[in-house]
Enzyme design. Structure first.
Site, PDB file in Angstrom:
ATOM      1  CG  HIS A 131      -2.029  -1.016   1.091  1.00 52.99           C
ATOM      2  ND1 HIS A 131      -3.010  -1.176   2.024  1.00 52.99           N
ATOM      3  CD2 HIS A 131      -2.296  -1.921   0.113  1.00 52.99           C
ATOM      4  CE1 HIS A 131      -3.848  -2.128   1.637  1.00 52.99           C
ATOM      5  NE2 HIS A 131      -3.424  -2.601   0.478  1.00 52.99           N
TER       6      HIS A 131
ATOM      7  CD  GLU B 113      -1.722   4.095   3.326  1.00 52.22           C
ATOM      8  OE1 GLU B 113      -1.330   3.416   2.353  1.00 52.22           O
ATOM      9  OE2 GLU B 113      -2.873   4.023   3.774  1.00 52.22           O
TER      10      GLU B 113
ATOM     11  CB  CYS C 168      -6.266  -0.734   5.483  1.00 45.98           C
ATOM     12  SG  CYS C 168      -4.555  -1.223   5.356  1.00 45.98           S
TER      13      CYS C 168
ATOM     14  CB  CYS D  67      -1.549   1.328   6.099  1.00 42.62           C
ATOM     15  SG  CYS D  67      -1.214   0.525   4.546  1.00 42.62           S
TER      16      CYS D  67
ATOM     17  CB  ALA E  15      -5.163 -10.918 -29.397  1.00 41.39           C
TER      18      ALA E  15
ATOM     19  CD1 TRP F 130       1.905 -18.075 -30.100  1.00 36.10           C
ATOM     20  CD2 TRP F 130       0.213 -17.727 -28.689  1.00 36.10           C
ATOM     21  NE1 TRP F 130       2.047 -18.953 -29.066  1.00 36.10           N
ATOM     22  CE2 TRP F 130       1.025 -18.760 -28.183  1.00 36.10           C
ATOM     23  CE3 TRP F 130      -0.919 -17.339 -27.967  1.00 36.10           C
ATOM     24  CZ2 TRP F 130       0.744 -19.414 -26.989  1.00 36.10           C
ATOM     25  CZ3 TRP F 130      -1.195 -17.970 -26.775  1.00 36.10           C
ATOM     26  CH2 TRP F 130      -0.364 -19.007 -26.305  1.00 36.10           C
TER      27      TRP F 130
ATOM     28  NE  ARG G 157       3.582 -20.237 -19.417  1.00 37.36           N
ATOM     29  CZ  ARG G 157       2.332 -20.501 -19.806  1.00 37.36           C
ATOM     30  NH1 ARG G 157       1.442 -20.977 -18.970  1.00 37.36           N
ATOM     31  NH2 ARG G 157       1.959 -20.276 -21.044  1.00 37.36           N
TER      32      ARG G 157
ATOM     33  CD  GLU H  66      -6.062 -14.743 -20.408  1.00 31.45           C
ATOM     34  OE1 GLU H  66      -5.619 -15.091 -21.517  1.00 31.45           O
ATOM     35  OE2 GLU H  66      -5.369 -14.715 -19.378  1.00 31.45           O
TER      36      GLU H  66
END
Ligand SMILES: NC(=O)c1ccc[n+]([C@@H]2O[C@H](COP(=O)([O-])OP(=O)(O)OC[C@H]3O[C@@H](n4cnc5c(N)ncnc54)[C@H](OP(=O)(O)O)[C@@H]3O)[C@@H](O)[C@H]2O)c1
Length: 362
Positions: free
Chosen positions: A54, A56, A79, A91, A161, A177, A214, A293
């Protein structure tokens, strides 16, 4: 309360830092923080990635501690032990440990469950807390978070895509692809910063993906296949690699064979009802950020249901021609891309040789 000029300057800088996290942290709010003493900035931080450190904590870590006369300006109430997300330590504790004695807050937490908890904890420990006048933090920083609080679903990112002729795959099946290696790397980076990734059965049957990040992210990634008719075969790579991450197989009730070992099956009475059945269930299971996706049928369904918050569209400089692989027949889904629901174009960048559109609805 009015801020002195140093407070106002630090808070304005914190707002600029927070903006850098937009698109990366949702459904968390983008937050920025500045540690300063008078006109001197000692350290800065912002929430840069979903699940990551975060603002802070980042500013205090960069400073390596805080001199007693330093002030921390932060765009949103930190938080606290009561409000801390599971992924990060509270935080408020980090602020108390750092020795900061004065905090300037841009906004109070809009989540009614946590509102004011950090202010009370800080004041209770003797820290002076100054809240900025309304409007010091622009509404855009919290608009998405406020919307998320009212919804019963995860934050949804959609990625696809396509070639220049709009096709989503090579109809001859020669090129696996469409997008460039650089774009695919960006998608793996995105997978590392979501709780779950979902695809439809058509994509699993045709492409047999592993759906892993990956390199892997720090958080477990739930892999979801949407398959009402339970058509995906037990030998699919997704089903035979439980060591690579949990798998949730979403089907209609009593459809098909039992799930393969290590795969959890979620049977829904209305498996195609995204807004009313699937997404509320995923949220209940702790999915805060979901990456969809595809393929084209699933993408059209999410767009038609009006449940997409952001989309990444990679347009590759290829024309496949021929029959098949066409863009989704968006039908009602087109409404999210045109007319009153038209998205804001957040950016158009280059990714390898692809054009990369980032679209945003909230
Ligand atoms: N270019 C890209 O970005 C990209 C990305 C992914 C895939 N692809 C390509 O897309 C092709 C597959 O396309 P596709 O459209 O057949 O696959 P898909 O969208 O992955 O899957 C479609 C199937 O999802 C199931 N489904 C589950 N929930 C649904 C819902 N709420 N609404 C509609 N359907 C739902 C349906 O089967 P049930 O009725 O049994 O549930 C449907 O037949 C592959 O060739 C792949 O390479 C391209």
């Amino acid at each position: 309360m009015d801020l002195d000029p140093h407070d106002a300057a630090a808070l304005a800088r914190a707002v600029a830092l927070a903006d850098r996290g937009r698109g990366e942290v949702e459904p968390n709010p983008p937050v920025g923080a500045v540690l300063y003493r008078g006109a001197q900035v000692l350290a800065e931080g912002f929430h840069a990635a979903y699940g990551g450190m975060h603002a802070e904590a980042a500013a205090l870590a960069a400073a390596g501690g805080a001199p007693p006369d330093a002030t921390l300006a932060v765009t949103l109430e930190p938080c606290s032990a009561r409000a801390a997300p599971k992924k990060q330590p509270p935080c408020t504790d980090a602020i108390l440990r750092s020795g900061v004695r004065r905090v300037v807050l841009g906004e109070i937490d809009p989540d009614p469950r946590h509102q004011g908890a950090a202010i009370a904890a800080l004041r209770g420990a003797g820290v002076e807390v100054v809240t900025a006048p309304a409007g010091s933090v622009p509404a855009r920083l919290l608009a998405g978070f406020r919307a998320h609080l009212l919804r019963d679903r995860p934050y949804v990112l959609l990625k696809w895509a396509q070639g220049l002729d709009g096709r989503w795959r090579d109809p001859r099946g020669e090129e696996r692809w469409i997008s460039s290696p650089e774009s695919r790397r960006e998608v793996h980076r995105l997978r590392a910063h979501v709780d779950a990734v979902a695809v439809g059965s058509g994509t699993v049957i045709e492409d047999d993906p592993r759906l892993t990040a990956r390199p892997a992210g720090e958080r477990p990634l739930l892999r979801i296949v949407l398959d009402a008719r339970a058509r995906v075969a037990s030998g699919a790579r997704l089903f035979s690699t439980p060591e690579e991450g949990a798998v949730l197989w979403v089907t209609a009730q009593s459809a098909g064979p039992p799930p393969p070992a290590g795969v959890e099956r979620l049977e829904l009475a209305r498996p195609h009802d995204l807004a009313g059945a699937l997404l509320p269930e995923l949220r209940r299971r702790g999915v805060g950020r979901l990456l969809v996706e595809g393929g084209p049928t699933i993408a059209a369904a999410f767009l038609a249901a009006g449940v997409v918050d952001r989309a990444w569209v990679f347009v590759a400089p290829v024309v496949h021609g021929g029959a098949g692989g066409a863009a989704p027949a968006l039908g009602a889904g087109g409404a999210m891309l045109a007319g009153t629901m038209r998205p804001e174009v957040e950016s158009v960048e280059r990714s390898g040789c692809d054009a990369w559109f980032k679209l945003c609805w909230s």
